[in-house]
Design an enzyme around this catalytic site. Sequence first.
Site, mmCIF file in Angstrom:
data_model
loop_
_atom_site.group_PDB
_atom_site.id
_atom_site.type_symbol
_atom_site.label_atom_id
_atom_site.label_comp_id
_atom_site.label_asym_id
_atom_site.label_seq_id
_atom_site.Cartn_x
_atom_site.Cartn_y
_atom_site.Cartn_z
ATOM 1 C CD GLU A 175 -8.714 14.430 13.387
ATOM 2 O OE1 GLU A 175 -9.103 13.334 13.734
ATOM 3 O OE2 GLU A 175 -8.187 15.241 14.163
ATOM 4 C CD GLU A 185 -8.547 17.963 20.764
ATOM 5 O OE1 GLU A 185 -7.627 17.277 21.255
ATOM 6 O OE2 GLU A 185 -9.691 17.509 20.519
ATOM 7 N N GLY A 208 -15.284 15.272 18.492
ATOM 8 C CA GLY A 208 -15.847 15.149 19.841
ATOM 9 C C GLY A 208 -17.261 15.681 19.968
ATOM 10 C CB SER A 221 -18.203 12.295 15.608
ATOM 11 O OG SER A 221 -18.087 13.403 16.479
ATOM 12 C CG ASN A 223 -5.708 11.717 19.410
ATOM 13 O OD1 ASN A 223 -4.920 11.632 20.349
ATOM 14 N ND2 ASN A 223 -6.177 12.878 18.954
ATOM 15 C CD1 TRP A 224 -6.434 5.846 23.150
ATOM 16 C CD2 TRP A 224 -4.965 5.407 24.786
ATOM 17 N NE1 TRP A 224 -6.452 4.498 23.369
ATOM 18 C CE2 TRP A 224 -5.559 4.198 24.368
ATOM 19 C CE3 TRP A 224 -4.003 5.369 25.793
ATOM 20 C CZ2 TRP A 224 -5.218 2.963 24.934
ATOM 21 C CZ3 TRP A 224 -3.656 4.152 26.358
ATOM 22 C CH2 TRP A 224 -4.260 2.960 25.929
ATOM 23 C CE LYS A 225 -9.448 13.792 20.905
ATOM 24 N NZ LYS A 225 -10.331 14.849 20.521
ATOM 25 N N GLY A 239 -10.818 9.489 18.051
ATOM 26 C CA GLY A 239 -10.605 9.976 19.410
ATOM 27 C C GLY A 239 -11.410 9.162 20.404
ATOM 28 N N GLY A 240 -12.604 9.652 20.747
ATOM 29 C CA GLY A 240 -13.433 9.031 21.790
ATOM 30 C C GLY A 240 -13.588 7.535 21.657
ATOM 31 C CG HIS A 276 -5.547 16.949 17.068
ATOM 32 N ND1 HIS A 276 -6.512 17.714 17.697
ATOM 33 C CD2 HIS A 276 -6.124 15.746 16.830
ATOM 34 C CE1 HIS A 276 -7.613 16.989 17.829
ATOM 35 N NE2 HIS A 276 -7.406 15.789 17.300
HETATM 36 C C1 PEP Z 1 -9.655 13.464 17.231
HETATM 37 O O1 PEP Z 1 -9.519 14.190 18.174
HETATM 38 O O2 PEP Z 1 -8.689 13.251 16.488
HETATM 39 C C2 PEP Z 1 -10.966 12.879 16.969
HETATM 40 C C3 PEP Z 1 -11.226 12.461 15.768
HETATM 41 O O3 PEP Z 1 -11.848 12.841 18.031
HETATM 42 P P1 PEP Z 1 -13.301 12.156 18.070
HETATM 43 O O4 PEP Z 1 -13.202 10.853 17.348
HETATM 44 O O5 PEP Z 1 -13.589 11.986 19.515
HETATM 45 O O6 PEP Z 1 -14.238 13.101 17.386
#
Ligand code: PEP
Length: 257
Positions: A171, A101, A177, A217, A13-15, A238-239, A99
């Site tokens: 999640e 967010e 994050g 994470s 997920n590049w956001k 994500g990251g 999601h």
């Molecule tokens: C996400 O936003 O879906 C996610 C899992 O982010 P991260 O891996 O950065 O915690």
Amino acid sequence: MNRRYRKTIIAGNWKMNKLPGESKDFIVQLKEQASAAKWCDIVLCVPFTHLHAAVKAARGTRIAIGAQNCHFAEKGAYTGEVSCRMLADMGVKYVIIGHSERRQYFGETDSDVNKKVKAAIDAGLRPIICLGESLEIRENGAELDHIRMQLKAALKDIDAQQLRKVVIAYEPIWAIGTGRIATPQQADEVGSAIRETLRSIYGARAARGVSILYGGSLSESNAGGMFAMPDVDGGLIGGASLEPASLASIIDAAQQD
Ligand code: PEP
């Protein structure tokens, strides 16, 4: 993970990151770095503006492209929105729905999530439905009830045939994050509660075919332990999905027995 009954899926997920032109190089590098990923479906969920370039670059590879949101209506006066049909027409295969967010910053409700899930399936897309509890809910020991409630709301009026398209991502909001990952046992406990709920609604056969991902994470250093759990069928990342090398390492971790 249990490859006998369901697919392992690694979804990035590049956001709201990168520019459209970066998609091609990324996909070329990922393709080279990820070992022959025959056990695992790879999905890259990019911003709307990157979809065209990403779909083009991923053609002929094992990488499927996903969007990060959609609107539930087929068409109409919804300025600024993008329908599932538009996404499918571009060659998009997956869409992240609900999601945390989007729930937190854009007021997306369980009912919106349900409408989007239906629209995605109707358009031939695979929804990746995100569920997760806040730290407060976890500290109160109410996480399983919360997840069951979100799951049932997201799948309202979805039948067993439609369920085959669905991917679930657990999640925990406190892990997204933050660098504070859930333990594999915590992720598996929730994964197993999700599967049990699916079983009670759709029966054992339909429930065992659903891929349940963990997100929050995940990185190359912790992915292996997470994927060893029976009800963790991959990850939403994500990251660590922003660098081809780290995403490739997570894909490799998902290939281990
Ligand atoms: C996400 O936003 O879906 C996610 C899992 O982010 P991260 O891996 O950065 O915690």
